[in-house]
Design a protein around this motif. Structure first.
Motif, PDB file in Angstrom:
ATOM      1  N   LEU A   2     -86.224  14.874  -6.561  1.00  0.00           N
ATOM      2  CA  LEU A   2     -87.497  14.797  -5.845  1.00  0.00           C
ATOM      3  C   LEU A   2     -87.486  13.691  -4.795  1.00  0.00           C
ATOM      4  CD1 LEU A   2     -90.128  15.283  -8.700  1.00  0.00           C
ATOM      5  CD2 LEU A   2     -89.301  16.982  -7.054  1.00  0.00           C
ATOM      6  N   LEU A   3     -86.702  12.640  -5.036  1.00  0.00           N
ATOM      7  CA  LEU A   3     -86.659  11.505  -4.113  1.00  0.00           C
ATOM      8  C   LEU A   3     -85.659  11.690  -2.978  1.00  0.00           C
ATOM      9  CD1 LEU A   3     -86.782   8.503  -6.632  1.00  0.00           C
ATOM     10  CD2 LEU A   3     -88.652   9.450  -5.269  1.00  0.00           C
ATOM     11  N   ASP A   4     -84.783  12.669  -3.091  1.00  0.00           N
ATOM     12  CA  ASP A   4     -83.725  12.856  -2.092  1.00  0.00           C
ATOM     13  C   ASP A   4     -84.294  13.538  -0.854  1.00  0.00           C
ATOM     14  OD1 ASP A   4     -81.479  13.485  -0.585  1.00  0.00           O
ATOM     15  OD2 ASP A   4     -80.249  13.972  -2.333  1.00  0.00           O
ATOM     16  N   GLN A   5     -84.419  12.762   0.236  1.00  0.00           N
ATOM     17  CA  GLN A   5     -85.028  13.284   1.468  1.00  0.00           C
ATOM     18  C   GLN A   5     -84.142  14.301   2.185  1.00  0.00           C
ATOM     19  OE1 GLN A   5     -88.382  12.326   2.183  1.00  0.00           O
ATOM     20  NE2 GLN A   5     -87.983  11.616   0.091  1.00  0.00           N
ATOM     21  N   HIS A   6     -82.897  14.427   1.753  1.00  0.00           N
ATOM     22  CA  HIS A   6     -82.013  15.463   2.305  1.00  0.00           C
ATOM     23  C   HIS A   6     -82.224  16.797   1.594  1.00  0.00           C
ATOM     24  CE1 HIS A   6     -79.882  12.544   4.744  1.00  0.00           C
ATOM     25  NE2 HIS A   6     -79.716  11.786   3.682  1.00  0.00           N
ATOM     26  N   GLY A  23     -91.910  14.755   7.107  1.00  0.00           N
ATOM     27  CA  GLY A  23     -91.369  14.100   5.926  1.00  0.00           C
ATOM     28  C   GLY A  23     -92.051  12.764   5.701  1.00  0.00           C
ATOM     29  N   LYS A  24     -91.255  11.691   5.675  1.00  0.00           N
ATOM     30  CA  LYS A  24     -91.803  10.340   5.483  1.00  0.00           C
ATOM     31  C   LYS A  24     -91.791   9.561   6.792  1.00  0.00           C
ATOM     32  CE  LYS A  24     -90.623   8.298   1.554  1.00  0.00           C
ATOM     33  NZ  LYS A  24     -89.749   7.815   0.450  1.00  0.00           N
ATOM     34  N   THR A  25     -91.867  10.278   7.916  1.00  0.00           N
ATOM     35  CA  THR A  25     -91.907   9.631   9.219  1.00  0.00           C
ATOM     36  C   THR A  25     -93.095  10.148  10.025  1.00  0.00           C
ATOM     37  OG1 THR A  25     -90.547  11.280  10.393  1.00  0.00           O
ATOM     38  CG2 THR A  25     -89.377   9.515   9.216  1.00  0.00           C
ATOM     39  N   PRO A  66     -86.673  21.109   3.543  1.00  0.00           N
ATOM     40  CA  PRO A  66     -88.074  21.531   3.666  1.00  0.00           C
ATOM     41  C   PRO A  66     -89.041  20.402   3.315  1.00  0.00           C
ATOM     42  CG  PRO A  66     -87.171  22.333   1.617  1.00  0.00           C
ATOM     43  CD  PRO A  66     -86.019  21.703   2.371  1.00  0.00           C
ATOM     44  N   ASP A  67     -90.244  20.499   3.834  1.00  0.00           N
ATOM     45  CA  ASP A  67     -91.295  19.556   3.507  1.00  0.00           C
ATOM     46  C   ASP A  67     -91.817  19.844   2.105  1.00  0.00           C
ATOM     47  OD1 ASP A  67     -93.214  17.477   4.860  1.00  0.00           O
ATOM     48  OD2 ASP A  67     -94.512  18.845   3.736  1.00  0.00           O
ATOM     49  N   ALA A  68     -92.253  18.795   1.426  1.00  0.00           N
ATOM     50  CA  ALA A  68     -92.725  18.960   0.054  1.00  0.00           C
ATOM     51  C   ALA A  68     -93.903  19.925  -0.056  1.00  0.00           C
ATOM     52  CB  ALA A  68     -93.108  17.601  -0.527  1.00  0.00           C
ATOM     53  N   LEU A  69     -94.729  20.015   0.981  1.00  0.00           N
ATOM     54  CA  LEU A  69     -95.876  20.916   0.935  1.00  0.00           C
ATOM     55  C   LEU A  69     -95.502  22.362   1.254  1.00  0.00           C
ATOM     56  CD1 LEU A  69     -98.690  18.766   2.580  1.00  0.00           C
ATOM     57  CD2 LEU A  69     -98.340  19.255   0.150  1.00  0.00           C
ATOM     58  N   ALA A  70     -94.235  22.577   1.625  1.00  0.00           N
ATOM     59  CA  ALA A  70     -93.808  23.926   2.014  1.00  0.00           C
ATOM     60  C   ALA A  70     -92.948  24.611   0.962  1.00  0.00           C
ATOM     61  CB  ALA A  70     -93.036  23.864   3.339  1.00  0.00           C
ATOM     62  N   VAL A  71     -92.570  23.900  -0.094  1.00  0.00           N
ATOM     63  CA  VAL A  71     -91.672  24.492  -1.091  1.00  0.00           C
ATOM     64  C   VAL A  71     -92.462  25.276  -2.134  1.00  0.00           C
ATOM     65  CG1 VAL A  71     -89.895  22.739  -0.761  1.00  0.00           C
ATOM     66  CG2 VAL A  71     -91.676  22.350  -2.457  1.00  0.00           C
ATOM     67  N   ASP A  72     -91.770  26.232  -2.777  1.00  0.00           N
ATOM     68  CA  ASP A  72     -92.413  27.056  -3.793  1.00  0.00           C
ATOM     69  C   ASP A  72     -91.540  27.127  -5.037  1.00  0.00           C
ATOM     70  OD1 ASP A  72     -90.329  28.700  -3.011  1.00  0.00           O
ATOM     71  OD2 ASP A  72     -91.601  30.163  -1.994  1.00  0.00           O
ATOM     72  N   THR A  73     -91.975  27.918  -6.004  1.00  0.00           N
ATOM     73  CA  THR A  73     -91.247  28.025  -7.265  1.00  0.00           C
ATOM     74  C   THR A  73     -89.833  28.554  -7.056  1.00  0.00           C
ATOM     75  OG1 THR A  73     -93.310  28.401  -8.466  1.00  0.00           O
ATOM     76  CG2 THR A  73     -91.273  29.046  -9.569  1.00  0.00           C
ATOM     77  N   LYS A  74     -89.676  29.523  -6.186  1.00  0.00           N
ATOM     78  CA  LYS A  74     -88.346  30.086  -5.926  1.00  0.00           C
ATOM     79  C   LYS A  74     -87.399  29.016  -5.394  1.00  0.00           C
ATOM     80  CE  LYS A  74     -85.932  33.708  -3.343  1.00  0.00           C
ATOM     81  NZ  LYS A  74     -86.067  34.813  -2.348  1.00  0.00           N
ATOM     82  N   GLY A 132     -90.721  13.954   1.870  1.00  0.00           N
ATOM     83  CA  GLY A 132     -92.097  13.485   1.774  1.00  0.00           C
ATOM     84  C   GLY A 132     -92.458  12.770   0.492  1.00  0.00           C
ATOM     85  N   ILE A 133     -91.694  13.010  -0.592  1.00  0.00           N
ATOM     86  CA  ILE A 133     -92.028  12.424  -1.894  1.00  0.00           C
ATOM     87  C   ILE A 133     -91.268  11.113  -2.079  1.00  0.00           C
ATOM     88  CG2 ILE A 133     -91.993  12.753  -4.388  1.00  0.00           C
ATOM     89  CD1 ILE A 133     -92.008  15.787  -3.849  1.00  0.00           C
ATOM     90  N   GLY A 134     -91.981  10.090  -2.529  1.00  0.00           N
ATOM     91  CA  GLY A 134     -91.367   8.809  -2.838  1.00  0.00           C
ATOM     92  C   GLY A 134     -91.526   8.483  -4.312  1.00  0.00           C
TER      93      GLY A 134
END
Length: 255
Positions: free
Chosen positions: A148-152, A57-59, A123-131, A156-158
């Motif tokens: 998009l900003l909610d890390q829960h 994520g962001k860590t 999930p990590d931002a690079l692992a998500v898909d359209t579904k 990864g996205i800020g």
């Protein structure tokens, strides 16, 4: 605050510099920023070899040969410094067997270190898909940027890259998530990967050895000095609290 592309490079470069080294000593001048006493952290990692450094994520996660994990969260102003001595505003320093010292610093004392953090279900931002986005957005009435900003929800996205992603997808950051149509959700899913991966490539090209800081000079619309998008639309800004949102009228509002 460093975001996914920044941290991708930080982790890669720190892995190259530090993996295989044994921890000789640690010091925590600000013990309140640890989740355990310094003695507990020392017992867990001193004398052990760093196996890998990876982004979560962001860590950043420093994984040792005994499977203990030290998580560093830079928060808003935290920085990482490699040297031989602790630096000013140090939160935590880790001295390695070759004389190298990694220091986590933060003049605001917001950055923190966690021994063996709980895994996240998001999930990590690079692992998500359209579904993933279709299922998520269908039940959410909040603004899409907030999601998009909610890390829960997605990690990864800020603030900066949320604006870039939404501009790339041509979706207004103020759109209600459950009102975004399927064709635009597909655009959003593609934009997440495209924007984040392209940013990492830009950073590798311009600052290949970076382990700290934020490089934003290649962004398309997020930035006070950017007056027009690459397609010529005026860049607008709206401030909510301390957060600034940059967008253009090219982005469709769904409400």
């Amino acid at each position: 605050m460093p975001e996914l592309p920044d941290l991708q490079l930080f982790s890669r470069n720190l892995h190259q510099k530090l993996s295989g080294l044994k921890v000789k000593e640690i010091d925590a001048p600000v013990p309140a920023k640890l989740n355990v006493p310094q003695a507990t952290l020392a017992k867990a990692i001193v004398g052990h070899t760093l196996k890998t450094v990876k982004r979560e994520g962001k860590t950043l996660h420093f994984v040792f040969d005994n499977d203990h994990v030290l998580q560093l969260h830079l928060m808003l102003n935290g920085e990482l410094v490699l040297g031989t001595e602790p630096t000013k505003h140090t939160i935590l320093s880790v001295a390695f067997s070759d004389g190298t010292m990694l220091s986590l610093t933060d003049f605001r004392k917001m950055a923190n270190a966690t021994l063996d953090p709980e895994p996240s279900d998001a999930p990590d931002a690079l692992a998500v898909d359209t579904k993933f986005f279709e299922e998520l957005l269908s039940s959410k009435k909040t603004a899409i940027k907030n999601l998009l900003l909610d890390q829960h929800i997605i990690r990864g996205i800020g603030n900066a890259y949320a604006d870039e992603i939404l501009w790339h997808a041509r979706i207004s950051p103020f759109s209600k998530a459950d009102q975004i149509p399927k064709d635009k959700i597909k655009d959003l899913s593609k934009a997440v990967k495209t924007v984040l991966q392209d940013a990492e490539k830009q950073l590798i090209k311009s600052h290949p050895d970076i382990i700290s800081g934020e490089i934003r000079d290649f962004l398309k619309i997020h930035g006070a000095k950017i007056k027009e998008s690459p397609t010529g639309a005026p860049v607008l800004m709206e401030k909510t609290g301390s957060r600034k949102t940059y967008y253009t009228d090219e982005q469709e509002l769904f409400e």
